[in-house]
Design an enzyme around this catalytic site. Sequence first.
Site, PDB file in Angstrom:
ATOM      1  N   SER A 122     -24.307  49.851  12.418  1.00  0.00           N
ATOM      2  CA  SER A 122     -24.878  51.059  13.005  1.00  0.00           C
ATOM      3  C   SER A 122     -26.385  51.137  12.810  1.00  0.00           C
ATOM      4  O   SER A 122     -27.049  51.933  13.480  1.00  0.00           O
ATOM      5  CB  SER A 122     -24.232  52.303  12.374  1.00  0.00           C
ATOM      6  OG  SER A 122     -24.486  52.329  10.975  1.00  0.00           O
ATOM      7  N   HIS A 143     -21.566  48.339  18.625  1.00  0.00           N
ATOM      8  CA  HIS A 143     -21.478  49.486  17.717  1.00  0.00           C
ATOM      9  C   HIS A 143     -20.616  50.585  18.304  1.00  0.00           C
ATOM     10  O   HIS A 143     -21.027  51.284  19.234  1.00  0.00           O
ATOM     11  CB  HIS A 143     -22.883  50.019  17.401  1.00  0.00           C
ATOM     12  CG  HIS A 143     -22.858  51.242  16.535  1.00  0.00           C
ATOM     13  ND1 HIS A 143     -23.734  52.290  16.711  1.00  0.00           N
ATOM     14  CD2 HIS A 143     -22.040  51.596  15.502  1.00  0.00           C
ATOM     15  CE1 HIS A 143     -23.467  53.233  15.818  1.00  0.00           C
ATOM     16  NE2 HIS A 143     -22.446  52.848  15.084  1.00  0.00           N
ATOM     17  N   GLU A 155     -22.294  51.003  21.821  1.00  0.00           N
ATOM     18  CA  GLU A 155     -23.629  50.454  22.038  1.00  0.00           C
ATOM     19  C   GLU A 155     -23.530  48.930  22.068  1.00  0.00           C
ATOM     20  O   GLU A 155     -23.014  48.312  21.131  1.00  0.00           O
ATOM     21  CB  GLU A 155     -24.582  50.891  20.921  1.00  0.00           C
ATOM     22  CG  GLU A 155     -24.913  52.365  20.958  1.00  0.00           C
ATOM     23  CD  GLU A 155     -25.809  52.797  19.822  1.00  0.00           C
ATOM     24  OE1 GLU A 155     -26.801  53.498  20.083  1.00  0.00           O
ATOM     25  OE2 GLU A 155     -25.518  52.435  18.664  1.00  0.00           O
ATOM     26  N   ASN A 193     -28.539  56.643  17.349  1.00  0.00           N
ATOM     27  CA  ASN A 193     -29.169  57.098  16.112  1.00  0.00           C
ATOM     28  C   ASN A 193     -30.656  57.374  16.303  1.00  0.00           C
ATOM     29  O   ASN A 193     -31.233  58.214  15.608  1.00  0.00           O
ATOM     30  CB  ASN A 193     -28.960  56.075  14.996  1.00  0.00           C
ATOM     31  CG  ASN A 193     -27.624  56.252  14.296  1.00  0.00           C
ATOM     32  OD1 ASN A 193     -27.112  57.355  14.185  1.00  0.00           O
ATOM     33  ND2 ASN A 193     -27.045  55.165  13.836  1.00  0.00           N
TER      34      ASN A 193
END
Length: 505
Positions: A122, A143, A155, A193
């Site tokens: 991540s 991810h 992702e 993120n």
Amino acid sequence: MSQSAKERIGVVGSGVMGRGIVQLFAVAGHEVWLHDSREGAIEEALGFIGELLERSVAKGRLSAEEREATLARIHQSDGLAGLAECDLVIEAIVENQEAKQALLRQLEEVVSHEAILASNTSSLSVTRLASACRHPERVAGYHFFNPVPLMKIVEVVRGELTRPEVIARLERLARQAGHFPALTPDTPGFLVNHAGRAYVPEALRLVDEGIATPAQIDRILTLSLGFRMGPFELLDLIGLDVTHAVMESVYRQFYDDPYYTPSWQVPRRIAAGLLGRKSGEGFYRYAQGKRLEPDVVPPPAVPVTRPFWLDRREPEWRERIARLAEAAGSRLEEGAGPSEEAICLVTPQGETVSETIAERGLPAERTLALETLAGFDACRVLMRHPAIDEAVLAEASAALGADGVPVEVIHDSPGFVAQRILAFMVNIGSEIVRRGVAEPATLDRAVKLALGYPQGPLAFGERFGPQTFARVLGCLHDHYGEPRYRVSPWLKQRIALGLPLCESL
């Protein structure tokens, strides 16, 4: 990986993420091999998957035959050698660079030259992970988000040397499993993120400055803008230790760019063990996993004796405030300026109430700011300042809540709560597009799917007007003198040319 419709997929690591990935691809019809070095871990994972599938059968989402067929497609692999025939192997072990690199090197000795090696990391650089391999061109990031079967996004991260056909194959496999593949290069925080460095961090900044409480911020954003969870509810759910590690990682990887500065308060809360739901207390307290709602003391009922004066001249807004004033036994003045008794309501966008009072020559003891950008029907926000008369504040709160809508009173700040957080979200989103991390449509869709926002950051920008948020950011920059609030060049360019934020041009 072969080009057939069904692939052979290996997963290393049977924790929450690993077993979720196994379930996802097995349900999609792929043969999946699961390996874990811990004794008994695979059996535990298979039992957990079986229970979830049984619930799906009970709810009518899956037939009993489909459940049995899905379980039959999941195979145990006692060693890495059992993954030799896999077309794709996904590692989902501990988030540690050295451990992941060592595993990838081992897998390279086992699988065929055609197989893809993917990491569910991540936050670690996919390029750095791949650098441990002889053939980094077949390594990519993959991810997923927890819970994997329900979070319909993954992702697909392109390392510096990853071949385009590897990305294309992972993208196709994700779509076959019903997930949206968000393509992104190997940048700090990848896409989700990175985009998440606005909602929670700016909310923390507001608390750091004593402008509003965590509960106030959560109520304002959920009631006014439709977020499913406020930033502090979200922090408690994920865990402050987990979230802060991501904030620190992104901040350091961007060489301490002030855009991504973490909150100074969070490390202290982590040291105190206030991690959120899992520790029983974070920004809220919990019992048996359920949040304990604090007692809310209603404001004292006070008679409204003063008239009101509003700086906005639009008929719609004047009618709204007039109705509330009348319901409270008062009235709205019509003059260009306030009378000597009136409670003055100003509606700044970006400016502090103190600056607005000084610029317009209004009576400080009788002037408050009212939020009019984001929401009014479910929540109302008043901004106070040190010179306000407390009796005036009490009357204003009573009048604005005369119809039962809750009124939140916050302290003086450039941009209220919603304006600040939305402006920061739009700005970080603009930087993501400027840096080539994602196209506008990919960014907004990924944020909605992975973070549960009601709209993506650029859609929010279009909804309220990009010029509005550039103004708010400019006021924040002037007020604090910090590069944290500098306006993204991409956002400036779009505004100057009159181009939409949500389209790739």
